[in-house]
Scaffold this motif. Structure first.
Motif, mmCIF file in Angstrom:
data_model
loop_
_atom_site.group_PDB
_atom_site.id
_atom_site.type_symbol
_atom_site.label_atom_id
_atom_site.label_comp_id
_atom_site.label_asym_id
_atom_site.label_seq_id
_atom_site.Cartn_x
_atom_site.Cartn_y
_atom_site.Cartn_z
ATOM 1 N N SER A 165 44.417 42.912 61.314
ATOM 2 C CA SER A 165 42.965 43.074 61.295
ATOM 3 C C SER A 165 42.295 41.854 60.669
ATOM 4 O O SER A 165 41.260 41.394 61.156
ATOM 5 C CB SER A 165 42.573 44.339 60.538
ATOM 6 N N ARG B 230 41.897 39.367 63.085
ATOM 7 C CA ARG B 230 41.060 39.830 64.191
ATOM 8 C C ARG B 230 41.860 40.034 65.479
ATOM 9 O O ARG B 230 41.370 39.834 66.580
ATOM 10 C CB ARG B 230 39.873 38.888 64.414
ATOM 11 N N ASP C 17 42.893 42.715 67.314
ATOM 12 C CA ASP C 17 42.660 44.151 67.436
ATOM 13 C C ASP C 17 43.724 44.866 68.255
ATOM 14 O O ASP C 17 44.054 46.017 67.973
ATOM 15 C CB ASP C 17 41.271 44.404 68.030
ATOM 16 N N GLN D 187 39.657 53.281 58.283
ATOM 17 C CA GLN D 187 38.814 52.089 58.345
ATOM 18 C C GLN D 187 39.281 51.148 59.450
ATOM 19 O O GLN D 187 38.471 50.607 60.207
ATOM 20 C CB GLN D 187 38.835 51.372 56.996
ATOM 21 N N THR E 147 37.256 49.916 62.766
ATOM 22 C CA THR E 147 37.073 48.489 63.024
ATOM 23 C C THR E 147 37.474 48.153 64.458
ATOM 24 O O THR E 147 36.769 47.417 65.143
ATOM 25 C CB THR E 147 37.891 47.642 62.032
ATOM 26 N N ARG F 11 34.842 49.393 66.858
ATOM 27 C CA ARG F 11 33.620 48.585 66.792
ATOM 28 C C ARG F 11 33.806 47.172 67.334
ATOM 29 O O ARG F 11 32.913 46.618 67.959
ATOM 30 C CB ARG F 11 33.157 48.533 65.334
ATOM 31 N N ARG F 12 34.971 46.596 67.142
ATOM 32 C CA ARG F 12 35.139 45.169 67.380
ATOM 33 C C ARG F 12 35.959 44.818 68.624
ATOM 34 O O ARG F 12 35.811 43.724 69.171
ATOM 35 C CB ARG F 12 35.816 44.577 66.138
#
Length: 97
Positions: free
Chosen positions: A39, A42, A44, A70, A74, A77-78
């Motif tokens: 994470s 980044r 994902d 969490q 993430t 959302r990402r």
């Protein structure tokens, strides 16, 4: 990881075999930390893959652990649409949404 060397942490994690660990909790914690490293980078898709692996070994722990929750949010959302949908399905299974 805590020192900001997530690449090195992931490289080290790749060399560790958690299967002989006597405790499922230790294997879960290790996997969760690997997911957190991904994470931070980044990545994902790798986070999602790690979370799905954790769901397979300890779905109750995944549902109760705040870091896991969490990380799931993430990814929702990402991430790209395909991974976000898979993360949404995971979140539903663990009672997050």
């Amino acid at each position: 990881m805590e020192a900001g060397e997530t690449g090195e942490a992931l490289h080290t994690a790749d060399a560790i075999d958690t299967s002989p660990l006597p405790s499922l909790e230790r294997e879960f914690t290790f996997g969760l930390e690997v997911a957190a490293c991904h994470s931070q980078r980044r990545d994902d898709a790798a986070v999602l893959l790690a979370l799905l692996g954790l769901e397979a070994i300890a779905p109750e722990d995944l549902a109760r652990t705040s870091l896991a929750r969490q990380l799931s949010l993430t990814v929702i959302r990402r991430a790209r649409a395909m991974h976000a949908r898979q993360a949404e399905q995971l979140a539903e299974r663990i009672g997050l949404v």
